[in-house]
Design a protein around this motif. Structure first.
Motif, mmCIF file in Angstrom:
data_model
loop_
_atom_site.group_PDB
_atom_site.id
_atom_site.type_symbol
_atom_site.label_atom_id
_atom_site.label_comp_id
_atom_site.label_asym_id
_atom_site.label_seq_id
_atom_site.Cartn_x
_atom_site.Cartn_y
_atom_site.Cartn_z
ATOM 1 N N UNK A 6 5.694 37.114 103.994
ATOM 2 C CA UNK A 6 5.134 38.452 104.086
ATOM 3 C C UNK A 6 5.092 39.098 102.721
ATOM 4 N N UNK A 7 3.979 39.678 102.319
ATOM 5 C CA UNK A 7 3.910 40.319 101.006
ATOM 6 C C UNK A 7 4.981 41.401 100.871
ATOM 7 N N UNK A 8 5.630 41.421 99.724
ATOM 8 C CA UNK A 8 6.686 42.411 99.502
ATOM 9 C C UNK A 8 6.069 43.753 99.158
ATOM 10 N N UNK A 9 6.716 44.832 99.543
ATOM 11 C CA UNK A 9 6.232 46.158 99.178
ATOM 12 C C UNK A 9 6.413 46.405 97.683
ATOM 13 N N UNK A 10 5.794 47.444 97.211
ATOM 14 C CA UNK A 10 5.933 47.800 95.797
ATOM 15 C C UNK A 10 7.394 48.116 95.495
ATOM 16 N N UNK A 375 15.298 40.192 84.836
ATOM 17 C CA UNK A 375 14.398 40.696 85.887
ATOM 18 C C UNK A 375 13.197 39.766 86.033
ATOM 19 N N UNK A 376 12.718 39.269 84.907
ATOM 20 C CA UNK A 376 11.543 38.409 84.936
ATOM 21 C C UNK A 376 11.772 37.071 85.609
ATOM 22 N N UNK A 377 13.020 36.699 85.838
ATOM 23 C CA UNK A 377 13.301 35.412 86.470
ATOM 24 C C UNK A 377 13.373 35.519 87.989
ATOM 25 N N UNK A 378 13.273 36.734 88.546
ATOM 26 C CA UNK A 378 13.372 36.924 89.999
ATOM 27 C C UNK A 378 11.990 37.005 90.629
ATOM 28 N N UNK A 379 11.876 36.559 91.891
ATOM 29 C CA UNK A 379 10.610 36.750 92.605
ATOM 30 C C UNK A 379 10.364 38.229 92.875
ATOM 31 N N UNK A 380 9.136 38.561 93.190
ATOM 32 C CA UNK A 380 8.781 39.947 93.504
ATOM 33 C C UNK A 380 9.642 40.452 94.663
#
Length: 554
Positions: A6-10, A375-380
Motif C-alpha cells: 500500500x502506498x505510504x502517506x506523505x 534517513x536516506x537508507x530507509x524506505x518511504x
C-alpha cells in the motif's frame, strides 16, 4: 494489494492515521515463529501493534545503531535472550562487561513493570545459559586463541596497520612459510621467518620471493615487534579455538549465549574488531552449506562495527562483503552494532535485512550530514525521519525488518521490549565460578608450545652456524697443518744443510790431520761432535733458522 504494498502517506511529524497504523500492524503479522521487538509508538505505545521479526529472517543479517546511551546494548541483550530461548545459539562481544547480566534473572521495579505493561510485554525475570570467553585469556573467561596461520595475512595486515603493498608482501611471507612447512603458531614464529629471510642465511630465499624487498620485510618486522611488545602476542597460539563451540545448546534445548569479554583489550580496537572478523571468517570456512533454515544455527552480534571498517583496505572490505553475503547459507546471521549506518560500507549495508535505529544526535554539521545519510537508507514511511530520529526516547527505535516474503516491512517507531535478565553486570564471583565450571576450560585453558617455525628456523640457523664454525675450524686446521709442514720442511732443510756443512768441516779436519782422529785425552769428543758443537756450525744453523722464521721476537 497487501498492506506492505500500500502506498505510504506523505511524511508527517504528527500522529499516524488509523489506516497507517493498520498498515503497520498488517506488515508485522507473520505466520512463522518470531522475535518480539516491542510495540508501535504513536504518541503513546499501541500495544496491539506489536513489532516483530521472523525468526527465520534473522540469518538475513541486521543493524542495531544509535548514539551512545540510547539503548543499543539493551536491544542487543533482549534479542540475544529471545534467540537463546528459542534454541538459537548467540555470540556477542561484551565491550563494557554489562552484557553478563543475561546470566542473572532481572530485578523488578514499578517503573519497569509500568513500561512493559504499556507495550503489552508480560515481563518475568529470567536467566540465560551463558558461557564466558576471553581473548588470549586476558580477563575472566575461557581463553580464545588463534594461530597466526589461521588468522591469515589479510587480517594481520589490518591489525598491524600495513598499507596495501606491505599487505601483499606479508602474504608472500605466509606463502613461503606454508611452502617450507613452517607452522606459524604465534607471533614469534612469524618474526623468526622474517628475521631468517632478512639474514645472510636467508637472503637468497628472500630474493626468490620476488615481490618482497628487504626494506618492506624490515618494516613488517618492526611493526610485529611493537605489536608484540604491546601485549598482543598472548592472543596468538595454541590450542586454537574451534568456532563450532559457539554453536552449543543446553540440555533443555536453549541456545547458549557466548560472551567474549573484552574490557582488557578495548584499548586495542583494531585487534578487537579484526579478531571478531576472524571468528566470523572461521565460521564461514568451517560450517557446511545448509540453505534457508526455519531458524539460524547461530546469530553473531558484531559490536563496535565501525572499528572494523576504519582505515580498512579495499581487499579487507571486499573480504567482509563476501563473507556477509555468503555466510547466511551456512545458517549464520550477523547483526552489526554501531552508532550510525554511515559506519558500515554501502556494500555491506545493502545486505542487512533488519534495521533497528535508536536515536541520533545532530550537534555538529558532521552529525547532521550523518543523520541525513541515515534517513536516506530507509524506505518511504509516514514519518519525518530526520526529525523523528532526534526525538526518540531511550529504549525507542525506528524499525524495519525483512518479512517472510523477503520484502521490507513498514517503518515503525517502536518502544523496545525490556530484557528479562539483569540490566547490569552479573557479580564477578558468579562469572568466575561459571568459567571454572565450564567444560571448555580443560580444552582451552592451558597454552601449548609445540615445535613450529621459530624452533625449526632456530635449529636451522644454529646448524648453519655450527657448519660455518666447523668449516672455519677445518680451514684453520688445514692452514695450521700447512704452516707446520712448511716450518718442518724448512727445519729439515736447515738441518740437512747444517749436516752437510758439518760433514765438509769434518772432512776438512780429517784431511788436515792426515786421517787421524785419536787424541791423548780419553774424554775428548769425536771430530763429528766437535764440528757439530763448534761455534761456527751453530752460527750457520742459527742463521739458517732465522732466515726461515725471523729473529724470534714477536
Amino acid at each position: 494489494m497487501s498492506a506492505v504494498d500500500t502506498p505510504a502517506p506523505a511524511e508527517t511529524s504528527g500522529p499516524l492515521e488509523a489506516d497507517e497504523i493498520a498498515r503497520i500492524v498488517s506488515g508485522y503479522t507473520f505466520e512463522a515463529e518470531t522475535l518480539d521487538l516491542g510495540a508501535l509508538v504513536n504518541g503513546d505505545p499501541v500495544p496491539e501493534a506489536q513489532i516483530r521479526i521472523p525468526l527465520a529472517m534473522t540469518n538475513r543479517h541486521g543493524l542495531v545503531a544509535g548514539a551512545t546511551g540510547t539503548g543499543k546494548t539493551r536491544t542487543l541483550q533482549g534479542l540475544a535472550e529471545q534467540l537463546a530461548a528459542k534454541g538459537v545459539p548467540v555470540f556477542a562481544a561484551d565491550i563494557k562487561g554489562d552484557l553478563t547480566g543475561v546470566a542473572t534473572p532481572g530485578e523488578s521495579n514499578e517503573k519497569l513493570l509500568a513500561r512493559t505493561r504499556a507495550i503489552g510485554q508480560e515481563w518475568e525475570p529470567a536467566a540465560s545459559v551463558t558461557e564466558y570467553f576471553a581473548l588470549g585469556g586476558i580477563g575472566t573467561g575461557v581463553p580464545v586463541r588463534a594461530t597466526v596461520s589461521g588468522f591469515g595475512p589479510l587480517l594481520l595486515s589490518k591489525v598491524l596497520g600495513l598499507n596495501e603493498t606491505q599487505e601483499s608482501s606479508l602474504g608472500l611471507v605466509f606463502h613461503y612459510a606454508d611452502e617450507h612447512g613452517l607452522a606459524l603458531v604465534d607471533l614469534s614464529d612469524l618474526r623468526a621467518v622474517l628475521t631468517y629471510l632478512t639474514s645472510d642465511e636467508g637472503k637468497a630465499e628472500l630474493k626468490q620471493l620476488g615481490g618482497l624487498s628487504s626494506a618492506t620485510a624490515g618494516v613488517i618486522l618492526r611493526e610485529l615487534i611493537t605489536f608484540a611488545d604491546d601485549g598482543a602476542d598472548v592472543f596468538f597460539g595454541e590450542p586454537e579455538f574451534d568456532v563450532k563451540d559457539f554453536l552449543r545448546t543446553a540440555p533443555d534445548g536453549r541456545g547458549v549465549i557466548s560472551l567474549l569479554e573484552v574490557p582488557g583489550v578495548i584499548d586495542k580496537p583494531a585487534l578487537f574488531s579484526t579478531f571478531l572478523m576472524y571468528l566470523l571468517a572461521e565460521l564461514f570456512e568451517t560450517l557446511p552449506e545448509v540453505g534457508d533454515l526455519d531458524k539460524p544455527k547461530l546469530v553473531f552480534f558484531f559490536d563496535e562495527a565501525h572499528l572494523l571498517f576504519k582505515d580498512a583496505s579495499r581487499a579487507f572490505v571486499d573480504a567482509i562483503v563476501q563473507t556477509v553475503r555468503l555466510i547466511r547459507s551456512k545458517g549464520v546471521g550477523v547483526f552489526f552494532v554501531t552508532q550510525t549506518p554511515k559506519d558500515v560500507p554501502a556494500d555491506v549495508l545493502g545486505q542487512l535485512g533488519s534495521r533497528i535505529q535508536h536515536a541520533l544526535r545532530a550537534f555538529t554539521p558532521d552529525d547532521a550530514k550523518a543523520l541525513r545519510a541515515t534517513v536516506g537508507t530507509y524506505p518511504t514511511s509516514g514519518y519525518d525521519l530526520e526529525r523523528t530520529l532526534q526525538e526518540l526516547g531511550t529504549g525507542e527505535a525506528i524499525v524495519t525488518v525483512m518479512s517472510e516474503k523477503g520484502a521490507p516491512t513498514p517503518v515503525a517507531w517502536t518502544r523496545m521490549r525490556a530484557p528479562q535478565g539483569l540490566m547490569s553486570p552479573t557479580p564477578a564471583p558468579a562469572v568466575a565460578a561459571a568459567v571454572t565450571a565450564s567444560p571448555l576450560l580443560a580444552r582451552y585453558g592451558t597454552a601449548i608450545d609445540r615445535e613450529s617455525a621459530r624452533e625449526i628456523l632456530t635449529a636451522k640457523m644454529a646448524a648453519a652456524d655450527a657448519a660455518e664454525k666447523a668449516a672455519a675450524d677445518a680451514a684453520q686446521r688445514a692452514k695450521d697443518e700447512a704452516e707446520y709442514a712448511k716450518q718442518k720442511a724448512a727445519i729439515d732443510k736447515a738441518q740437512e744443510k747444517a749436516e752437510r756443512d758439518a760433514q765438509r768441516e769434518y772432512d776438512r779436519l780429517l784431511k788436515k790431520t792426515g786421517g787421524s782422529t785419536r787424541t791423548t785425552r780419553k774424554a775428548e769428543k769425536s771430530p763429528l761432535e766437535q764440528v757439530l758443537g763448534s761455534k761456527t756450525t751453530q752460527t750457520i744453523i742459527s742463521s739458517v733458522i732465522r732466515g726461515v722464521f725471523g729473529n724470534g721476537r714477536r
